[in-house]
Design a protein around this motif. Structure first.
Motif, mmCIF file in Angstrom:
data_model
loop_
_atom_site.group_PDB
_atom_site.id
_atom_site.type_symbol
_atom_site.label_atom_id
_atom_site.label_comp_id
_atom_site.label_asym_id
_atom_site.label_seq_id
_atom_site.Cartn_x
_atom_site.Cartn_y
_atom_site.Cartn_z
ATOM 1 N N LEU A 1 -31.313 74.219 -79.440
ATOM 2 C CA LEU A 1 -31.673 73.268 -78.389
ATOM 3 C C LEU A 1 -32.577 72.167 -78.947
ATOM 4 O O LEU A 1 -32.388 70.976 -78.638
ATOM 5 C CB LEU A 1 -32.359 73.984 -77.223
ATOM 6 C CG LEU A 1 -31.522 75.024 -76.460
ATOM 7 C CD1 LEU A 1 -32.310 75.591 -75.286
ATOM 8 C CD2 LEU A 1 -30.196 74.444 -75.987
ATOM 9 N N GLU A 2 -33.561 72.540 -79.754
ATOM 10 C CA GLU A 2 -34.481 71.536 -80.294
ATOM 11 C C GLU A 2 -33.795 70.632 -81.303
ATOM 12 O O GLU A 2 -34.199 69.475 -81.477
ATOM 13 C CB GLU A 2 -35.689 72.245 -80.912
ATOM 14 C CG GLU A 2 -36.568 72.913 -79.861
ATOM 15 C CD GLU A 2 -37.796 73.599 -80.428
ATOM 16 O OE1 GLU A 2 -38.705 73.922 -79.643
ATOM 17 O OE2 GLU A 2 -37.844 73.816 -81.662
ATOM 18 N N LYS A 3 -32.755 71.122 -81.937
ATOM 19 C CA LYS A 3 -31.992 70.297 -82.885
ATOM 20 C C LYS A 3 -31.053 69.330 -82.170
ATOM 21 O O LYS A 3 -30.917 68.169 -82.563
ATOM 22 C CB LYS A 3 -31.178 71.204 -83.813
ATOM 23 C CG LYS A 3 -30.279 70.449 -84.809
ATOM 24 C CD LYS A 3 -29.498 71.412 -85.683
ATOM 25 C CE LYS A 3 -28.417 72.124 -84.879
ATOM 26 N NZ LYS A 3 -27.536 72.973 -85.727
ATOM 27 N N ASN A 4 -30.425 69.808 -81.100
ATOM 28 C CA ASN A 4 -29.351 69.035 -80.472
ATOM 29 C C ASN A 4 -29.752 68.254 -79.228
ATOM 30 O O ASN A 4 -28.996 67.370 -78.798
ATOM 31 C CB ASN A 4 -28.189 69.975 -80.117
ATOM 32 C CG ASN A 4 -27.541 70.579 -81.353
ATOM 33 O OD1 ASN A 4 -27.467 69.933 -82.402
ATOM 34 N ND2 ASN A 4 -27.059 71.812 -81.239
ATOM 35 N N LEU A 5 -30.901 68.557 -78.640
ATOM 36 C CA LEU A 5 -31.328 67.860 -77.425
ATOM 37 C C LEU A 5 -32.664 67.164 -77.689
ATOM 38 O O LEU A 5 -33.727 67.793 -77.613
ATOM 39 C CB LEU A 5 -31.470 68.846 -76.252
ATOM 40 C CG LEU A 5 -30.207 69.619 -75.860
ATOM 41 C CD1 LEU A 5 -30.508 70.590 -74.724
ATOM 42 C CD2 LEU A 5 -29.069 68.675 -75.482
ATOM 43 N N PRO A 6 -32.640 65.876 -77.997
ATOM 44 C CA PRO A 6 -33.869 65.140 -78.329
ATOM 45 C C PRO A 6 -34.892 65.202 -77.194
ATOM 46 O O PRO A 6 -34.561 64.972 -76.028
ATOM 47 C CB PRO A 6 -33.360 63.704 -78.521
ATOM 48 C CG PRO A 6 -31.914 63.847 -78.856
ATOM 49 C CD PRO A 6 -31.444 65.014 -78.084
ATOM 50 N N GLY A 7 -36.125 65.574 -77.544
ATOM 51 C CA GLY A 7 -37.199 65.594 -76.548
ATOM 52 C C GLY A 7 -37.472 66.950 -75.944
ATOM 53 O O GLY A 7 -38.437 67.100 -75.186
ATOM 54 N N ILE A 8 -36.646 67.970 -76.263
ATOM 55 C CA ILE A 8 -36.900 69.295 -75.694
ATOM 56 C C ILE A 8 -37.793 70.112 -76.630
ATOM 57 O O ILE A 8 -37.691 70.005 -77.861
ATOM 58 C CB ILE A 8 -35.589 70.071 -75.417
ATOM 59 C CG1 ILE A 8 -35.879 71.286 -74.514
ATOM 60 C CG2 ILE A 8 -34.927 70.527 -76.711
ATOM 61 C CD1 ILE A 8 -34.639 72.004 -74.012
ATOM 62 N N SER A 9 -38.670 70.887 -76.062
ATOM 63 C CA SER A 9 -39.521 71.792 -76.817
ATOM 64 C C SER A 9 -39.463 73.145 -76.120
ATOM 65 O O SER A 9 -39.729 73.237 -74.914
ATOM 66 C CB SER A 9 -40.966 71.284 -76.848
ATOM 67 O OG SER A 9 -41.804 72.218 -77.496
ATOM 68 N N VAL A 10 -39.082 74.195 -76.861
ATOM 69 C CA VAL A 10 -38.907 75.523 -76.277
ATOM 70 C C VAL A 10 -39.897 76.503 -76.890
ATOM 71 O O VAL A 10 -39.975 76.639 -78.111
ATOM 72 C CB VAL A 10 -37.466 76.040 -76.505
ATOM 73 C CG1 VAL A 10 -37.312 77.453 -75.930
ATOM 74 C CG2 VAL A 10 -36.453 75.093 -75.870
ATOM 75 N N SER A 11 -40.662 77.178 -76.052
ATOM 76 C CA SER A 11 -41.511 78.275 -76.496
ATOM 77 C C SER A 11 -40.882 79.576 -76.003
ATOM 78 O O SER A 11 -40.086 79.574 -75.064
ATOM 79 C CB SER A 11 -42.928 78.133 -75.958
ATOM 80 O OG SER A 11 -42.917 78.112 -74.539
ATOM 81 N N ILE A 12 -41.224 80.686 -76.639
ATOM 82 C CA ILE A 12 -40.605 81.971 -76.299
ATOM 83 C C ILE A 12 -41.672 82.977 -75.910
ATOM 84 O O ILE A 12 -42.674 83.141 -76.604
ATOM 85 C CB ILE A 12 -39.778 82.514 -77.475
ATOM 86 C CG1 ILE A 12 -38.656 81.528 -77.832
ATOM 87 C CG2 ILE A 12 -39.179 83.881 -77.133
ATOM 88 C CD1 ILE A 12 -37.848 81.918 -79.055
ATOM 89 N N LYS A 13 -41.446 83.641 -74.790
ATOM 90 C CA LYS A 13 -42.358 84.681 -74.311
ATOM 91 C C LYS A 13 -41.615 86.011 -74.343
ATOM 92 O O LYS A 13 -40.761 86.280 -73.497
ATOM 93 C CB LYS A 13 -42.829 84.362 -72.887
ATOM 94 C CG LYS A 13 -43.824 85.357 -72.314
ATOM 95 C CD LYS A 13 -44.314 84.883 -70.950
ATOM 96 C CE LYS A 13 -45.392 85.794 -70.372
ATOM 97 N NZ LYS A 13 -45.920 85.274 -69.094
ATOM 98 N N GLN A 14 -41.915 86.861 -75.327
ATOM 99 C CA GLN A 14 -41.268 88.163 -75.440
ATOM 100 C C GLN A 14 -42.081 89.215 -74.699
ATOM 101 O O GLN A 14 -43.303 89.270 -74.832
ATOM 102 C CB GLN A 14 -41.119 88.552 -76.902
ATOM 103 C CG GLN A 14 -40.025 87.759 -77.594
ATOM 104 C CD GLN A 14 -39.649 88.375 -78.924
ATOM 105 O OE1 GLN A 14 -40.000 87.851 -79.971
ATOM 106 N NE2 GLN A 14 -38.935 89.483 -78.872
ATOM 107 N N GLN A 15 -41.368 90.039 -73.927
ATOM 108 C CA GLN A 15 -42.040 91.035 -73.094
ATOM 109 C C GLN A 15 -41.311 92.379 -73.149
ATOM 110 O O GLN A 15 -40.079 92.417 -73.266
ATOM 111 C CB GLN A 15 -42.075 90.565 -71.635
ATOM 112 C CG GLN A 15 -42.949 89.348 -71.389
ATOM 113 C CD GLN A 15 -44.414 89.681 -71.500
ATOM 114 O OE1 GLN A 15 -44.952 90.508 -70.780
ATOM 115 N NE2 GLN A 15 -45.086 89.022 -72.437
#
Length: 551
Positions: free
Chosen positions: A414-428
């Motif tokens: 997503l961060e490579k292909n969609l300019p302006g997106i930033s994704v963080s991950i919450k593992q639970q």
């Protein structure tokens, strides 16, 4: 896992577990020597050692929502019917049933001599009470909707009807009458599912909120009973000598150890401490030539669910863009490499056929798919509608090894292909993740579903407005009407057409982004015989399993 899961689903990787939203029904445990008639030698220990990646959330049929719970319930309890080795309903607590000419009234004859583990007889009232407790609005059962096919069930569950008006009635101790709103060929099989398990009213009342939270506060009427249960460590099932068909049950003991890391599970398997384990892609190449290696594709779907309460994800073009911006085939074929296949659909392949005898997927085919150029176009349009050039999103994820790999891959794509997106991950951990999803405290989540019964409805109606598993709160009026029509229709062909049209709406609007249909690669010791793997409802039955030829 979940099933499926149901099946509510935890990880696809798994150690041959059932940790997923269920259904049902979405888990893993294997296809070892199904259909064999081996009896198991009398002089060898009938002990099966297994792994699961998650603890049991609940053994209360009123509250259970995930495949781990439903898998255990299927083996320590029994409904009116049980799914057999060929996934056909076979008599359980009911020794027989009759269906009215219009297909809407079922009369079950409860088996005489069937008892609970405390010696009390199993009666028709145990079913009437248990089912109405699922529907009782005070209990807020997330699975109550699966009983909507029963007359008066939805009205009672939504506070608009009376308990006594629900079409489930104990005529006497051995006779249970069930009235449906419309004929449903899948209903008999549905009675084997965990939500439809009986409960002894006096014991349930005595235990209160503690019911189903420990081995001691749970009652059993199935092939096995829980002997011990250590939270986050594992549990032990032993043969229930008071089970009506105890002569068929060969295993004396089943030990399940909770292990989250696949590598640890493989080490335990190699050391002879466990009899089955799942494999990650890195290990498939190492073991694929072994006689103990096998793969299977299951009717279980994993997907990204978007929370439309989040402004950015309430924008359809943003959701469409995310769905098209990551390579699903790379996840299935490279990251997992366990027989999983990329999915651009909601109802799995090779799961159910329609009135025309064709697989559900044959008519609808793939809907959407990986297309970076189109994703970027939709993304740009969506950002313009939102009046921004940046989007920050948090992905809620399981804490298993492969789920972490999948989450990191999706983030990178997503961060490579969609300019302006930033994704963080919450593992639970599994239970925490379920709780956050139930509360709507997520932005988008990696989730899964396994079928509770053999019908497309078990997948499609997840997304009705205000549905208990529509955690992303997506809503579409046309979709709701199609589901309502399908649930009340007596025209099989029209019902099928409604379900196919409803699936298209879900995917064209991307209420979810399908990722893959789960496969599993596993190792099974050759002396493990006749574990039955189900395509829907609970994942596994150990009633017919045995140990034979262990040195």
């Amino acid at each position: 896992m979940n099933k499926k899961k149901g099946f509510a689903l935890a990880s696809s990787v798994t150690l041959l577990s059932s940790a997923f939203l269920a259904a049902c029904s979405t888990g893993e445990e294997t296809d070892s020597s199904q259909g064999s008639t081996n009896e198991g030698s009398a002089d060898e220990a009938q002990v099966l050692n297994l792994l699961d990646s998650s603890d049991i959330p609940s053994l209360n049929p009123t509250l259970a929502t995930d495949a781990v719970s439903f898998n255990v319930l299927n083996n320590v309890n029994e409904g009116l019917y049980r799914m057999d080795e060929e996934d056909n309903p076979t008599p359980g607590m009911a020794e027989s049933h009759e269906v009215s000419e219009d297909g809407k009234t079922y009369t079950f004859k409860i088996r005489e001599g069937a008892t609970w583990s405390n010696g009390e007889p199993v009666t028709a009232n145990d079913f009437e009470y248990a089912w109405k407790e699922v529907l009782n609005p005070d209990n807020a059962s997330q699975y109550a909707y699966v009983m909507s096919i029963i007359e008066g069930a939805e009205a009672y569950n939504t506070g608009e009807g009376e308990r006594d008006a629900v079409g489930v009635k104990a005529i006497d101790d051995q006779t249970l009458e069930v009235k449906l709103t419309a004929p449903a060929d899948y209903f008999l099989g549905l009675t084997s599912f965990g939500v439809f398990m009986p409960k002894l009213e006096s014991f349930d009342t005595e235990q209160g909120e503690n019911f189903g939270t420990s081995a001691e506060t749970t009652l059993y009427n199935g092939p096995f009973k829980l002997d011990s249960w250590e939270r986050e460590q594992g549990w032990k099932m032993v043969k229930n000598e008071d089970y009506w068909d105890a002569d068929t049950v060969k295993l004396e003991e089943i030990n399940v150890k909770v292990v989250k890391e696949v590598s640890t599970g493989v080490n335990l398997y190699e050391n002879g401490d466990v009899d089955r384990t799942g494999l990650t892609s890195e290990l498939v190449a190492q073991y694929q030539d072994s006689e103990e290696f096998s793969t299977v594709v299951e009717p279980t779907l994993f997907y990204l669910q978007f929370n439309t309460a989040v402004e950015e994800l309430n924008n359809q073009k943003i959701r469409n863009a995310i769905d098209k911006a990551y390579d699903k085939a790379a996840i299935s074929e490279t990251l997992l490499a366990n027989g999983s296949i990329p999915a651009n659909y909601l109802v799995p392949k090779d799961f159910v056929t329609g009135p025309d005898g064709k697989d559900f997927r044959e008519a609808n085919g793939d809907i959407g798919g990986y297309n970076v150029e189109e994703a970027q176009k939709l993304w740009e349009e969506g950002l313009k509608e939102l009046g921004t050039d940046k989007v920050e999103l948090e992905l809620l994820n399981y804490d298993s090894e492969s789920a972490k790999q999948i989450g990191e891959f999706i983030k990178g794509e997503l961060e490579k292909n969609l300019p302006g997106i930033s994704v963080s991950i919450k593992q639970q951990p599994f239970n925490n993740k379920l709780d956050l999803e139930n509360k709507g405290e997520f932005e988008f989540t990696f989730a899964g579903w396994g079928p509770d019964y053999q019908d497309p409805m078990t997948f499609v109606d997840l997304f009705v407005t205000d549905g208990p598993y529509n955690r992303g709160k997506w809503s579409n009026e046309e979709f709701d009407k199609l589901i309502e029509s399908a649930k009340s229709s007596t025209d099989a062909e029209q019902r099928w057409a409604d379900l196919q049209a409803a699936e298209k709406i879900v995917l064209e609007e991307n209420a979810i982004s399908p990722v893959y249909q789960r496969g599993s690669a596993r190792l099974t010791k050759p002396y493990v015989k006749d574990i039955v793997e189900h395509a829907f409802g609970a994942d596994y039955s150990y009633k017919w399993a045995s140990i034979e030829g262990k040195e």
